[in-house]
Write a protein that holds these residues in place. Structure first.
Motif, PDB file in Angstrom:
ATOM      1  N   ILE A  63     -25.446 -11.153 -35.034  1.00 31.72           N
ATOM      2  CA  ILE A  63     -26.028  -9.981 -34.388  1.00 31.72           C
ATOM      3  C   ILE A  63     -25.408  -8.751 -35.038  1.00 31.72           C
ATOM      4  O   ILE A  63     -24.254  -8.774 -35.448  1.00 31.72           O
ATOM      5  CB  ILE A  63     -25.801  -9.955 -32.850  1.00 31.72           C
ATOM      6  CG1 ILE A  63     -24.309 -10.146 -32.519  1.00 31.72           C
ATOM      7  CG2 ILE A  63     -26.652 -10.973 -32.145  1.00 31.72           C
ATOM      8  CD1 ILE A  63     -24.008 -10.029 -31.025  1.00 31.72           C
ATOM      9  N   SER A  64     -26.188  -7.684 -35.168  1.00 37.40           N
ATOM     10  CA  SER A  64     -25.704  -6.469 -35.818  1.00 37.40           C
ATOM     11  C   SER A  64     -26.367  -5.263 -35.175  1.00 37.40           C
ATOM     12  O   SER A  64     -27.595  -5.222 -35.050  1.00 37.40           O
ATOM     13  CB  SER A  64     -26.006  -6.506 -37.318  1.00 37.40           C
ATOM     14  OG  SER A  64     -25.581  -5.324 -37.967  1.00 37.40           O
ATOM     15  N   VAL A  65     -25.553  -4.296 -34.766  1.00 36.89           N
ATOM     16  CA  VAL A  65     -26.059  -3.086 -34.127  1.00 36.89           C
ATOM     17  C   VAL A  65     -26.442  -2.073 -35.187  1.00 36.89           C
ATOM     18  O   VAL A  65     -25.690  -1.825 -36.142  1.00 36.89           O
ATOM     19  CB  VAL A  65     -25.005  -2.495 -33.171  1.00 36.89           C
ATOM     20  CG1 VAL A  65     -25.546  -1.241 -32.492  1.00 36.89           C
ATOM     21  CG2 VAL A  65     -24.587  -3.522 -32.128  1.00 36.89           C
ATOM     22  N   ASN A  66     -27.613  -1.478 -35.042  1.00 43.92           N
ATOM     23  CA  ASN A  66     -28.106  -0.514 -36.008  1.00 43.92           C
ATOM     24  C   ASN A  66     -27.390   0.824 -35.865  1.00 43.92           C
ATOM     25  O   ASN A  66     -26.878   1.166 -34.792  1.00 43.92           O
ATOM     26  CB  ASN A  66     -29.613  -0.315 -35.813  1.00 43.92           C
ATOM     27  CG  ASN A  66     -30.297   0.207 -37.067  1.00 43.92           C
ATOM     28  OD1 ASN A  66     -29.640   0.662 -37.993  1.00 43.92           O
ATOM     29  ND2 ASN A  66     -31.611   0.142 -37.085  1.00 43.92           N
ATOM     30  N   SER A  67     -27.389   1.604 -36.940  1.00 41.97           N
ATOM     31  CA  SER A  67     -26.736   2.911 -36.911  1.00 41.97           C
ATOM     32  C   SER A  67     -27.475   3.910 -36.031  1.00 41.97           C
ATOM     33  O   SER A  67     -26.920   4.948 -35.666  1.00 41.97           O
ATOM     34  CB  SER A  67     -26.612   3.475 -38.334  1.00 41.97           C
ATOM     35  OG  SER A  67     -27.888   3.596 -38.940  1.00 41.97           O
ATOM     36  N   ASP A  68     -28.744   3.614 -35.675  1.00 40.24           N
ATOM     37  CA  ASP A  68     -29.473   4.514 -34.788  1.00 40.24           C
ATOM     38  C   ASP A  68     -29.009   4.400 -33.336  1.00 40.24           C
ATOM     39  O   ASP A  68     -29.387   5.220 -32.492  1.00 40.24           O
ATOM     40  CB  ASP A  68     -30.981   4.277 -34.890  1.00 40.24           C
ATOM     41  CG  ASP A  68     -31.388   2.859 -34.470  1.00 40.24           C
ATOM     42  OD1 ASP A  68     -30.558   2.132 -33.893  1.00 40.24           O
ATOM     43  OD2 ASP A  68     -32.551   2.478 -34.738  1.00 40.24           O
ATOM     44  N   GLY A  69     -28.187   3.386 -33.034  1.00 39.07           N
ATOM     45  CA  GLY A  69     -27.654   3.220 -31.685  1.00 39.07           C
ATOM     46  C   GLY A  69     -28.667   2.750 -30.672  1.00 39.07           C
ATOM     47  O   GLY A  69     -28.357   2.660 -29.481  1.00 39.07           O
ATOM     48  N   GLU A  70     -29.881   2.426 -31.109  1.00 41.79           N
ATOM     49  CA  GLU A  70     -30.937   2.019 -30.178  1.00 41.79           C
ATOM     50  C   GLU A  70     -31.433   0.601 -30.413  1.00 41.79           C
ATOM     51  O   GLU A  70     -32.024   0.001 -29.514  1.00 41.79           O
ATOM     52  CB  GLU A  70     -32.129   2.984 -30.295  1.00 41.79           C
ATOM     53  CG  GLU A  70     -31.815   4.415 -29.897  1.00 41.79           C
ATOM     54  CD  GLU A  70     -33.037   5.311 -30.006  1.00 41.79           C
ATOM     55  OE1 GLU A  70     -34.064   4.836 -30.528  1.00 41.79           O
ATOM     56  OE2 GLU A  70     -32.957   6.472 -29.577  1.00 41.79           O
ATOM     57  N   THR A  71     -31.225   0.058 -31.594  1.00 42.05           N
ATOM     58  CA  THR A  71     -31.744  -1.259 -31.918  1.00 42.05           C
ATOM     59  C   THR A  71     -30.635  -2.142 -32.482  1.00 42.05           C
ATOM     60  O   THR A  71     -29.578  -1.654 -32.904  1.00 42.05           O
ATOM     61  CB  THR A  71     -32.889  -1.177 -32.940  1.00 42.05           C
ATOM     62  OG1 THR A  71     -32.409  -0.504 -34.124  1.00 42.05           O
ATOM     63  CG2 THR A  71     -34.071  -0.420 -32.366  1.00 42.05           C
ATOM     64  N   TYR A  72     -30.900  -3.438 -32.484  1.00 42.68           N
ATOM     65  CA  TYR A  72     -29.987  -4.383 -33.112  1.00 42.68           C
ATOM     66  C   TYR A  72     -30.802  -5.559 -33.619  1.00 42.68           C
ATOM     67  O   TYR A  72     -31.954  -5.769 -33.218  1.00 42.68           O
ATOM     68  CB  TYR A  72     -28.893  -4.834 -32.133  1.00 42.68           C
ATOM     69  CG  TYR A  72     -29.351  -5.821 -31.076  1.00 42.68           C
ATOM     70  CD1 TYR A  72     -29.223  -7.196 -31.279  1.00 42.68           C
ATOM     71  CD2 TYR A  72     -29.904  -5.393 -29.875  1.00 42.68           C
ATOM     72  CE1 TYR A  72     -29.641  -8.108 -30.319  1.00 42.68           C
ATOM     73  CE2 TYR A  72     -30.314  -6.298 -28.908  1.00 42.68           C
ATOM     74  CZ  TYR A  72     -30.184  -7.656 -29.132  1.00 42.68           C
ATOM     75  OH  TYR A  72     -30.602  -8.557 -28.195  1.00 42.68           O
ATOM     76  N   LEU A  73     -30.216  -6.325 -34.530  1.00 45.37           N
ATOM     77  CA  LEU A  73     -30.897  -7.510 -35.037  1.00 45.37           C
ATOM     78  C   LEU A  73     -30.128  -8.756 -34.640  1.00 45.37           C
ATOM     79  O   LEU A  73     -28.907  -8.733 -34.459  1.00 45.37           O
ATOM     80  CB  LEU A  73     -31.101  -7.450 -36.552  1.00 45.37           C
ATOM     81  CG  LEU A  73     -29.897  -7.436 -37.508  1.00 45.37           C
ATOM     82  CD1 LEU A  73     -29.275  -8.816 -37.690  1.00 45.37           C
ATOM     83  CD2 LEU A  73     -30.320  -6.904 -38.865  1.00 45.37           C
ATOM     84  N   SER A  74     -30.861  -9.845 -34.496  1.00 48.60           N
ATOM     85  CA  SER A  74     -30.277 -11.159 -34.256  1.00 48.60           C
ATOM     86  C   SER A  74     -30.921 -12.124 -35.237  1.00 48.60           C
ATOM     87  O   SER A  74     -32.132 -12.077 -35.473  1.00 48.60           O
ATOM     88  CB  SER A  74     -30.514 -11.611 -32.815  1.00 48.60           C
ATOM     89  OG  SER A  74     -31.896 -11.655 -32.503  1.00 48.60           O
ATOM     90  N   ALA A  75     -30.089 -12.990 -35.827  1.00 50.72           N
ATOM     91  CA  ALA A  75     -30.575 -13.883 -36.871  1.00 50.72           C
ATOM     92  C   ALA A  75     -30.251 -15.325 -36.536  1.00 50.72           C
ATOM     93  O   ALA A  75     -29.156 -15.624 -36.039  1.00 50.72           O
ATOM     94  CB  ALA A  75     -29.966 -13.508 -38.225  1.00 50.72           C
TER      95      ALA A  75
END
Length: 405
Positions: free
Chosen positions: A183-195
Motif C-alpha cells: 500500500i502506498s499513500v499518494n502525495s496528494d493526501g487524498e488517494t492511495y494504491l494497493s497492490a
C-alpha cells in the motif's frame, strides 16, 4: 525493544514471558517526523511506540538534544481479525502485511493497515480533557428527567488523565482477489494504491465501496502467466507517477496522465542478463521483493535476494549502483532452494538525505551502505542493544563454505 529489567523506562505490560507465533512482528513503519513507530504482528495487532523526550536536566548532562533513541508504548489495538472466504473456502489470516502513515494535517494521526484482503484507516488522537456539566445527563452519564431541570448550565472542559484513542474510520474491502503486498499513500493526501500479485487498485480515502483498477497483468489464460507484481509505490512529489516491481526483476514506471489503465508503462528498468553466469536460480534470485523512491524522487532503491540496487530514473539501461548483501550465500543457493529460504523477502529503505541505504538480512542482521564511499557495515539487532544508550555492534559474516548438492 527487549525485555531487560534494567530498562525501567520501557513499558513492558504488553509483553509476555513467552513469545508465540502471533507475537512475531511482520511490518514496521515510522511516521513522517520519526516520533511515532507503528509495528504490526502476525496476530493482527498494531502497537504504536512514541519517542521519549528527555528532561532538560538529562539533556544538559549528556550534551544531546531533547529527543532520545528510546520509544515507549503509546497505544495498542487489534487491527484485523481472522476471517474466512466462504466463496473460495479459504481462511484469511489476520497478519498485518503493511502499515502506512498519512501526512499529519492536525493534532490527530491517521494510518492505514492491511492484511491479505482488507485495508483499514485508523485515527489516533489524544484526549486529556473531558466535558462536565451536561444539562440532560447526570455525572454518571444517565439521562435526567426533563421535568426536574430548572436551569441551564454551560458545560466546561476539565483536565483528566491522558488517554490515547484509536478509532476505525474506513474499511476498504473486496478490492482484491489475491493477497495484498503493498500500500502506498499518494502525495496528494487524498488517494492511495494497493497492490496484489496481478492487479494494482487506486482508492480515495473517503470512498470505501469502489476503487479504480490502474494495472492489470492477469492473462486470459492463467497458464500464460510469467510474472507477478511484488511491490508498488507512488512518487513522493508527483501524484501521477508510480512504480511497480515484478518477480522477473523488472521495474515499470507508470504515468496516470497517459491512460487511466496503465497497461503500458512509461519506462521499464531491467538489468541486462549475463548469459555467462546464468543458472537455474537466476530468475528466482533476480525477483525484486521491495522498491522505494528516494526522497528526492530521482532514484529507485530495489532489493532482490542477494543485492540492493539503486536506479536513476533518467537511465533505464541498468542500475547505477549495486551493493552485495548476501554474496556469501551465492555458493549455497541449491541448499536454500531445497528448504525454500531462497524465496524469503527483504525490505529496503533510504535515510532522510538519500546518502545511506539500509536493508535486512538473516540472523537479526541488517546491512547499511554509504553511497558516497560504497562501504557497507553489518549491524546486529540483539537483546543487549535494548538498554538505554546502548550502541549497535558490528558483526563480521563468515563467507566460507560451499554448496552441497
Amino acid at each position: 525493544m527487549g525485555e531487560d529489567a534494567e530498562s525501567p523506562k520501557i513499558n513492558h505490560t504488553f509483553l509476555r514471558d513467552y513469545v508465540t507465533e502471533a507475537d512475531v512482528i511482520s511490518t514496521v513503519e515510522f511516521n513522517h517526523t520519526g516520533d511515532l513507530l507503528a509495528t504490526g504482528d502476525k496476530g493482527g495487532r498494531v502497537v504504536i511506540f512514541q519517542r521519549e523526550i528527555e528532561s532538560k536536566g538529562e539533556s544538559e548532562e549528556t550534551g544531546e538534544t531533547g529527543d532520545s533513541g528510546e520509544y515507549n508504548v503509546y497505544s495498542t489495538f487489534q487491527s484485523h481479525e481472522p476471517d474466512f472466504d466462504y466463496l473460495k473456502s479459504l481462511e484469511i489470516e489476520e497478519k498485518i502485511n503493511k502499515i502506512k502513515w498519512l501526512p499529519q494535517q492536525n493534532a490527530a494521526h491517521f494510518l492505514l493497515s492491511t492484511n491479505d484482503k482488507t485495508v483499514k484507516l485508523w485515527k489516533v488522537s489524544e484526549r486529556d480533557k473531558r466535558p462536565e456539566g451536561y444539562n440532560l445527563k447526570d455525572e454518571e452519564g444517565r439521562l435526567k428527567d426533563v421535568s426536574t431541570i430548572t436551569s441551564l448550565q454551560v458545560p466546561v472542559l476539565k483536565p483528566t488523565d491522558l488517554m490515547v484513542e484509536v478509532r476505525p474510520r474506513r474499511v476498504f474491502a473486496n478490492g482484491h482477489t489475491y493477497h495484498i503486498n503493498s500500500i502506498s499513500v499518494n502525495s496528494d493526501g487524498e488517494t492511495y494504491l494497493s497492490a496484489d500479485d496481478l492487479r494494482i487498485n487506486m482508492w480515495h480515502l473517503g470512498i470505501t465501496d469502489r476503487s479504480f483498477n490502474i494495472v492489470d497483468i492477469k492473462p486470459v489464460n492463467m497458464e500464460d502467466l510469467t510474472e507477478v507484481i511484488t511491490a508498488a509505490e507512488f512518487h513522493p512529489q508527483h501524484c501521477h507517477l508510480f512504480v511497480y516491481s515484478s518477480s522477473k526483476g523488472t521495474l515499470r514506471l507508470c504515468d496516470m496522465r497517459a491512460s487511466a489503465l496503465c497497461d503500458r508503462h512509461t519506462k521499464s528498468f531491467e538489468e541486462p542478463e549475463d548469459l555467462g553466469s546464468r543458472s537455474f536460480f537466476s530468475e528466482i534470485i533476480s525477483s525484486v521483493s521491495d522498491v522505494k523512491f528516494s526522497h528526492s524522487g530521482r532514484y529507485l532503491l530495489t532489493r532482490d535476494y542477494l543485492t540492493a540496487k539503486v536506479w536513476d530514473l533518467n537511465m533505464d539501461k541498468g542500475p547505477v549502483e549495486t551493493y552485495q548483501v548476501h554474496e556469501y550465500l551465492r555458493s549455497k543457493l541449491c541448499s536454500l532452494y531445497e528448504n525454500d529460504c531462497i524465496f524469503d523477502k527483504f525490505e529496503c529503505v533510504w535515510n532522510s538525505t538519500d546518502s545511506v541505504i539500509m536493508t535486512g538480512a538473516y540472523n537479526s542482521f541488517f546491512r547499511m551502505f554509504d553511497r558516497e564511499t560504497g562501504r557497507g557495515v553489518t549491524l546486529e539487532a540483539w537483546r543487549e542493544s535494548s538498554k538505554p544508550r546502548a550502541v549497535l555492534r558490528t558483526r563480521r559474516v563468515y563467507t566460507g563454505g560451499s554448496c552441497q548438492p
